[in-house]
Design a protein around this motif. Sequence first.
Motif, PDB file in Angstrom:
ATOM      1  N   GLN A   1       8.213  -6.155  -5.431  1.00 50.05           N
ATOM      2  CA  GLN A   1       8.538  -5.241  -6.522  1.00 50.05           C
ATOM      3  C   GLN A   1       7.358  -5.011  -7.452  1.00 50.05           C
ATOM      4  O   GLN A   1       7.194  -3.913  -7.994  1.00 50.05           O
ATOM      5  CB  GLN A   1       9.732  -5.777  -7.305  1.00 50.05           C
ATOM      6  N   ILE A   2       6.535  -6.038  -7.653  1.00 49.01           N
ATOM      7  CA  ILE A   2       5.405  -5.890  -8.579  1.00 49.01           C
ATOM      8  C   ILE A   2       4.117  -5.501  -7.861  1.00 49.01           C
ATOM      9  O   ILE A   2       3.035  -5.561  -8.439  1.00 49.01           O
ATOM     10  CB  ILE A   2       5.194  -7.170  -9.412  1.00 49.01           C
ATOM     11  N   GLY A   3       4.230  -5.103  -6.591  1.00 49.12           N
ATOM     12  CA  GLY A   3       3.067  -4.593  -5.884  1.00 49.12           C
ATOM     13  C   GLY A   3       2.153  -5.636  -5.297  1.00 49.12           C
ATOM     14  O   GLY A   3       0.944  -5.406  -5.186  1.00 49.12           O
ATOM     15  N   ARG A   4       2.715  -6.789  -4.876  1.00 47.77           N
ATOM     16  CA  ARG A   4       1.905  -7.827  -4.239  1.00 47.77           C
ATOM     17  C   ARG A   4       2.479  -8.125  -2.852  1.00 47.77           C
ATOM     18  O   ARG A   4       3.021  -9.212  -2.606  1.00 47.77           O
ATOM     19  CB  ARG A   4       1.900  -9.088  -5.100  1.00 47.77           C
ATOM     20  N   PRO A   5       2.392  -7.174  -1.936  1.00 49.06           N
ATOM     21  CA  PRO A   5       3.030  -7.350  -0.627  1.00 49.06           C
ATOM     22  C   PRO A   5       2.459  -8.510   0.179  1.00 49.06           C
ATOM     23  O   PRO A   5       3.168  -9.107   0.994  1.00 49.06           O
ATOM     24  CB  PRO A   5       2.782  -6.015   0.069  1.00 49.06           C
TER      25      PRO A   5
ATOM     26  N   ALA B   1      15.120 -10.658   4.649  1.00 48.28           N
ATOM     27  CA  ALA B   1      13.850 -11.074   5.246  1.00 48.28           C
ATOM     28  C   ALA B   1      13.246  -9.933   6.056  1.00 48.28           C
ATOM     29  O   ALA B   1      12.046  -9.657   5.975  1.00 48.28           O
ATOM     30  CB  ALA B   1      14.066 -12.299   6.125  1.00 48.28           C
ATOM     31  N   TYR B   2      14.073  -9.256   6.833  1.00 44.65           N
ATOM     32  CA  TYR B   2      13.588  -8.099   7.589  1.00 44.65           C
ATOM     33  C   TYR B   2      13.133  -6.980   6.645  1.00 44.65           C
ATOM     34  O   TYR B   2      12.076  -6.363   6.847  1.00 44.65           O
ATOM     35  CB  TYR B   2      14.690  -7.575   8.506  1.00 44.65           C
ATOM     36  N   LEU B   3      13.947  -6.730   5.634  1.00 40.59           N
ATOM     37  CA  LEU B   3      13.644  -5.639   4.709  1.00 40.59           C
ATOM     38  C   LEU B   3      12.344  -5.901   3.962  1.00 40.59           C
ATOM     39  O   LEU B   3      11.463  -5.028   3.900  1.00 40.59           O
ATOM     40  CB  LEU B   3      14.803  -5.476   3.718  1.00 40.59           C
ATOM     41  N   PHE B   4      12.201  -7.099   3.390  1.00 42.87           N
ATOM     42  CA  PHE B   4      11.004  -7.406   2.607  1.00 42.87           C
ATOM     43  C   PHE B   4       9.758  -7.450   3.490  1.00 42.87           C
ATOM     44  O   PHE B   4       8.699  -6.974   3.103  1.00 42.87           O
ATOM     45  CB  PHE B   4      11.174  -8.746   1.884  1.00 42.87           C
ATOM     46  N   ARG B   5       9.903  -8.023   4.696  1.00 43.07           N
ATOM     47  CA  ARG B   5       8.749  -8.099   5.591  1.00 43.07           C
ATOM     48  C   ARG B   5       8.319  -6.696   6.038  1.00 43.07           C
ATOM     49  O   ARG B   5       7.125  -6.361   6.024  1.00 43.07           O
ATOM     50  CB  ARG B   5       9.066  -8.974   6.797  1.00 43.07           C
ATOM     51  N   GLY B   6       9.292  -5.876   6.431  1.00 40.96           N
ATOM     52  CA  GLY B   6       8.962  -4.514   6.862  1.00 40.96           C
ATOM     53  C   GLY B   6       8.343  -3.693   5.747  1.00 40.96           C
ATOM     54  O   GLY B   6       7.356  -2.981   5.951  1.00 40.96           O
ATOM     55  N   ALA B   7       8.903  -3.819   4.530  1.00 40.83           N
ATOM     56  CA  ALA B   7       8.368  -3.067   3.391  1.00 40.83           C
ATOM     57  C   ALA B   7       6.970  -3.546   3.022  1.00 40.83           C
ATOM     58  O   ALA B   7       6.090  -2.743   2.681  1.00 40.83           O
ATOM     59  CB  ALA B   7       9.305  -3.200   2.195  1.00 40.83           C
ATOM     60  N   ALA B   8       6.750  -4.860   3.089  1.00 36.05           N
ATOM     61  CA  ALA B   8       5.427  -5.398   2.763  1.00 36.05           C
ATOM     62  C   ALA B   8       4.381  -4.942   3.771  1.00 36.05           C
ATOM     63  O   ALA B   8       3.267  -4.548   3.405  1.00 36.05           O
ATOM     64  CB  ALA B   8       5.487  -6.927   2.704  1.00 36.05           C
ATOM     65  N   LEU B   9       4.721  -4.988   5.044  1.00 37.85           N
ATOM     66  CA  LEU B   9       3.782  -4.525   6.077  1.00 37.85           C
ATOM     67  C   LEU B   9       3.486  -3.039   5.916  1.00 37.85           C
ATOM     68  O   LEU B   9       2.338  -2.599   6.079  1.00 37.85           O
ATOM     69  CB  LEU B   9       4.367  -4.809   7.462  1.00 37.85           C
ATOM     70  N   HIS B  10       4.502  -2.263   5.586  1.00 41.46           N
ATOM     71  CA  HIS B  10       4.299  -0.829   5.354  1.00 41.46           C
ATOM     72  C   HIS B  10       3.370  -0.612   4.162  1.00 41.46           C
ATOM     73  O   HIS B  10       2.462   0.228   4.210  1.00 41.46           O
ATOM     74  CB  HIS B  10       5.650  -0.158   5.121  1.00 41.46           C
ATOM     75  N   ALA B  11       3.585  -1.370   3.081  1.00 42.73           N
ATOM     76  CA  ALA B  11       2.741  -1.233   1.892  1.00 42.73           C
ATOM     77  C   ALA B  11       1.293  -1.601   2.187  1.00 42.73           C
ATOM     78  O   ALA B  11       0.369  -1.073   1.550  1.00 42.73           O
ATOM     79  CB  ALA B  11       3.282  -2.105   0.765  1.00 42.73           C
ATOM     80  N   LEU B  12       1.083  -2.487   3.160  1.00 41.97           N
ATOM     81  CA  LEU B  12      -0.272  -2.904   3.534  1.00 41.97           C
ATOM     82  C   LEU B  12      -0.862  -2.039   4.648  1.00 41.97           C
ATOM     83  O   LEU B  12      -1.913  -2.366   5.208  1.00 41.97           O
ATOM     84  CB  LEU B  12      -0.242  -4.372   3.982  1.00 41.97           C
ATOM     85  N   ASP B  13      -0.183  -0.943   4.970  1.00 42.26           N
ATOM     86  CA  ASP B  13      -0.621  -0.018   6.031  1.00 42.26           C
ATOM     87  C   ASP B  13      -0.655  -0.670   7.403  1.00 42.26           C
ATOM     88  O   ASP B  13      -1.387  -0.219   8.291  1.00 42.26           O
ATOM     89  CB  ASP B  13      -1.998   0.590   5.705  1.00 42.26           C
ATOM     90  N   ARG B  14       0.142  -1.692   7.582  1.00 40.00           N
ATOM     91  CA  ARG B  14       0.288  -2.320   8.905  1.00 40.00           C
ATOM     92  C   ARG B  14       1.575  -1.769   9.525  1.00 40.00           C
ATOM     93  O   ARG B  14       2.546  -2.480   9.774  1.00 40.00           O
ATOM     94  CB  ARG B  14       0.307  -3.832   8.752  1.00 40.00           C
ATOM     95  N   ASN B  15       1.565  -0.457   9.729  1.00 44.85           N
ATOM     96  CA  ASN B  15       2.811   0.238  10.054  1.00 44.85           C
ATOM     97  C   ASN B  15       3.330  -0.056  11.456  1.00 44.85           C
ATOM     98  O   ASN B  15       4.543  -0.074  11.672  1.00 44.85           O
ATOM     99  CB  ASN B  15       2.629   1.748   9.856  1.00 44.85           C
TER     100      ASN B  15
END
Length: 291
Positions: free
Chosen positions: A17-21, A41-55
């Motif tokens: 949420q605070i931009g530290r994926p 766990a799936y949601l946070f991991r998928g969103a974090a990877l997306h935010a890091l451009d590891r799509n």
Amino acid sequence: MNEPTEARLQLAGHWLQIGRPERTLDELQGLWGDAALDYRAYLFRGAALHALDRNAEAIDVLRDGLSHHGPFLPLLQILGAALRVEGRLPEAEAALLQGLSLDPNEPDLLLGYAMVCLSAGQAEKANALVERAAAFAPESPAVSAARAQVAFALGKDKDMHRHSEEALSADPDDPHARALHGTSAMLTGDANAGYRSLASAAAANPGDPDLREAARAARLANHPLMRPLRPFQRFNPLAVWIGAVAVIYGLRLLGLAPLAFVAAIGWFGFCVYSWVVPPLLRRWLDRGWGR
């Protein structure tokens, strides 16, 4: 689920949420067994990877999550976004439409689908989807940002600037909003505001080469030596050229040949300046001089 596991999931969501994926992924690495299969766990991991451009990795995680939990709307929304960034537009559309079949009025899904349409060159369809999302989330900064992107695609620079200012005022620290605002400010001739916003967005996303290049171009446009060329930045260069020629010939038709000659010399000097100064100045700034 035990308390340490729950606390770890909550902390993973907080970092996201605070931009530290990257911290989100660190927290999730400590999960095992049933906890690792939790939908969050799936949601946070998928969103974090997306935010890091590891799509590509995000897509695998999100699809695995859907296979375990069924058509969970947040998973479908992020999956659609990751697929869009990867250029897999038909798959992105399918994921988002699956979500919309379950909830046709979900703003995030509507906005995600609008971005897919924009990527496919369907700006009018994207606009309709954004306005539909706005009917259900009129105060959403994401709606303002999407409106700005649609306005850009439609060539409506002033509308883009207005909507980007709305998005930025709602969340001044959002790099995406800053990038939109910087782009719109440059398009409407405000080089100072454009450079400030683009430089801030590029600093927040050091791995984005497009943002770095945009900030570099804005820095060039904001240099004092570029001020004489502001008409080219604010208006269509062809319109400026036609206007100058019209003035010169107008003076001749009015019998003011000496003034027409002076205007022609001035226009020629302006053109030479516009051809010579920008490339030399760019080389100068790129070498770190003149800071």
